[in-house]
Write a protein that holds these residues in place. Sequence first.
Motif, PDB file in Angstrom:
ATOM      1  N   ILE A   4      60.347  -1.146 -63.300  1.00 33.22           N
ATOM      2  CA  ILE A   4      59.457  -1.081 -62.146  1.00 33.22           C
ATOM      3  C   ILE A   4      58.523  -2.283 -62.126  1.00 33.22           C
ATOM      4  CG2 ILE A   4      57.584   0.228 -61.042  1.00 33.22           C
ATOM      5  CD1 ILE A   4      58.776   2.744 -62.385  1.00 33.22           C
ATOM      6  N   ILE A   5      58.407  -2.881 -60.949  1.00 32.49           N
ATOM      7  CA  ILE A   5      57.392  -3.897 -60.697  1.00 32.49           C
ATOM      8  C   ILE A   5      56.360  -3.248 -59.789  1.00 32.49           C
ATOM      9  CG2 ILE A   5      56.862  -6.165 -59.736  1.00 32.49           C
ATOM     10  CD1 ILE A   5      59.810  -6.924 -60.164  1.00 32.49           C
ATOM     11  N   ALA A   6      55.139  -3.093 -60.270  1.00 33.66           N
ATOM     12  CA  ALA A   6      54.061  -2.508 -59.468  1.00 33.66           C
ATOM     13  C   ALA A   6      53.334  -3.640 -58.757  1.00 33.66           C
ATOM     14  CB  ALA A   6      53.106  -1.720 -60.357  1.00 33.66           C
ATOM     15  N   VAL A   7      53.290  -3.564 -57.431  1.00 33.79           N
ATOM     16  CA  VAL A   7      52.788  -4.669 -56.620  1.00 33.79           C
ATOM     17  C   VAL A   7      51.670  -4.201 -55.701  1.00 33.79           C
ATOM     18  CG1 VAL A   7      53.438  -6.506 -55.012  1.00 33.79           C
ATOM     19  CG2 VAL A   7      55.164  -5.536 -56.541  1.00 33.79           C
ATOM     20  N   ILE A   8      50.587  -4.971 -55.655  1.00 34.58           N
ATOM     21  CA  ILE A   8      49.598  -4.798 -54.592  1.00 34.58           C
ATOM     22  C   ILE A   8      49.657  -6.048 -53.735  1.00 34.58           C
ATOM     23  CG2 ILE A   8      47.645  -5.578 -56.014  1.00 34.58           C
ATOM     24  CD1 ILE A   8      46.035  -3.420 -54.241  1.00 34.58           C
ATOM     25  N   GLU A   9      49.973  -5.836 -52.456  1.00 38.34           N
ATOM     26  CA  GLU A   9      50.258  -6.955 -51.560  1.00 38.34           C
ATOM     27  C   GLU A   9      50.182  -6.460 -50.120  1.00 38.34           C
ATOM     28  OE1 GLU A   9      50.793 -10.091 -49.779  1.00 38.34           O
ATOM     29  OE2 GLU A   9      51.067 -10.403 -51.932  1.00 38.34           O
ATOM     30  N   ASP A  10      49.636  -7.274 -49.246  1.00 38.76           N
ATOM     31  CA  ASP A  10      49.531  -6.878 -47.842  1.00 38.76           C
ATOM     32  C   ASP A  10      50.561  -7.547 -46.935  1.00 38.76           C
ATOM     33  OD1 ASP A  10      48.100  -9.315 -48.330  1.00 38.76           O
ATOM     34  OD2 ASP A  10      47.235  -9.146 -46.328  1.00 38.76           O
ATOM     35  N   MET A  11      51.326  -8.486 -47.460  1.00 39.25           N
ATOM     36  CA  MET A  11      52.260  -9.233 -46.616  1.00 39.25           C
ATOM     37  C   MET A  11      53.709  -8.815 -46.888  1.00 39.25           C
ATOM     38  SD  MET A  11      50.373 -12.948 -46.600  1.00 39.25           S
ATOM     39  CE  MET A  11      51.405 -13.575 -45.283  1.00 39.25           C
ATOM     40  N   ALA A  25      65.394  -4.398 -60.005  1.00 35.92           N
ATOM     41  CA  ALA A  25      64.097  -3.762 -60.255  1.00 35.92           C
ATOM     42  C   ALA A  25      63.723  -2.840 -59.102  1.00 35.92           C
ATOM     43  CB  ALA A  25      63.009  -4.818 -60.437  1.00 35.92           C
ATOM     44  N   GLU A  26      62.959  -1.818 -59.446  1.00 40.02           N
ATOM     45  CA  GLU A  26      62.362  -0.951 -58.426  1.00 40.02           C
ATOM     46  C   GLU A  26      60.998  -1.531 -58.083  1.00 40.02           C
ATOM     47  OE1 GLU A  26      60.477   3.518 -58.189  1.00 40.02           O
ATOM     48  OE2 GLU A  26      62.222   3.216 -59.464  1.00 40.02           O
ATOM     49  N   SER A  38      46.348   5.147 -57.111  1.00 36.42           N
ATOM     50  CA  SER A  38      46.939   6.483 -57.023  1.00 36.42           C
ATOM     51  C   SER A  38      48.392   6.489 -57.484  1.00 36.42           C
ATOM     52  CB  SER A  38      46.838   6.988 -55.586  1.00 36.42           C
ATOM     53  OG  SER A  38      47.433   8.239 -55.450  1.00 36.42           O
ATOM     54  N   SER A  39      49.159   5.477 -57.091  1.00 37.87           N
ATOM     55  CA  SER A  39      50.579   5.423 -57.462  1.00 37.87           C
ATOM     56  C   SER A  39      50.762   5.262 -58.966  1.00 37.87           C
ATOM     57  CB  SER A  39      51.291   4.306 -56.708  1.00 37.87           C
ATOM     58  OG  SER A  39      50.837   3.048 -57.126  1.00 37.87           O
ATOM     59  N   ASP A  44      56.263   6.148 -64.272  1.00 37.51           N
ATOM     60  CA  ASP A  44      56.872   6.248 -65.596  1.00 37.51           C
ATOM     61  C   ASP A  44      56.512   4.978 -66.371  1.00 37.51           C
ATOM     62  OD1 ASP A  44      58.495   6.299 -67.844  1.00 37.51           O
ATOM     63  OD2 ASP A  44      60.341   6.736 -66.739  1.00 37.51           O
ATOM     64  N   ARG A  45      55.545   5.098 -67.265  1.00 36.11           N
ATOM     65  CA  ARG A  45      55.053   3.921 -68.003  1.00 36.11           C
ATOM     66  C   ARG A  45      56.143   3.234 -68.818  1.00 36.11           C
ATOM     67  NH1 ARG A  45      49.114   3.459 -69.886  1.00 36.11           N
ATOM     68  NH2 ARG A  45      47.985   4.583 -68.303  1.00 36.11           N
ATOM     69  N   THR A  46      57.166   3.975 -69.224  1.00 30.76           N
ATOM     70  CA  THR A  46      58.224   3.367 -70.031  1.00 30.76           C
ATOM     71  C   THR A  46      59.084   2.422 -69.204  1.00 30.76           C
ATOM     72  OG1 THR A  46      59.807   5.179 -69.652  1.00 30.76           O
ATOM     73  CG2 THR A  46      58.303   5.374 -71.560  1.00 30.76           C
ATOM     74  N   ARG A  47      59.068   2.572 -67.891  1.00 28.47           N
ATOM     75  CA  ARG A  47      59.853   1.711 -67.008  1.00 28.47           C
ATOM     76  C   ARG A  47      59.027   0.595 -66.381  1.00 28.47           C
ATOM     77  NH1 ARG A  47      61.790   5.252 -62.717  1.00 28.47           N
ATOM     78  NH2 ARG A  47      62.642   3.333 -61.884  1.00 28.47           N
TER      79      ARG A  47
END
Length: 134
Positions: A4-11, A25-26, A38-39, A44-47
């Motif tokens: 998983i790539i956790a992204v904060i982005e507005d574009m 990647a998810e 919140s997300s 899943d921290r392992t991913r």
Amino acid sequence: NKPIIAVIEDMDVRIDWLRVNFPEAEIMWSSTVDDFISSLQSIDRTRLALFLLDHDLGGPFFGSCDDSGKNGLDAAKALDGWSAVPAIVWSINHDGGSEMISVLKDMGFLAARIPFNTSLTGKLAMAIRSQVTP
């Protein structure tokens, strides 16, 4: 299970670039700080392989904020306790991005600033791929 790539982005265009270039990647995408935080509660921290963070969240204007008045610096500060996951700040806002890196490094993150622009997308892609490819 995909990393998983956790992204904060507005574009949207940056998210489209991620999805095209990293189908392995998810992409967990949030456009506001509150949604991003919140997300993370159910992830899943392992991913979780990588954080990708933008500073300006209210459109293509330096210093802009999301609807609740927050920006990427607020998101970075909320990541205390997540320093086992590397972070890339891809904001083109030099001052905002640099401040985010400083906060992340103070919390123990392996963090890099690689702005999302046409001259650096190759370097950015290599840095992301190194985190999502086994």
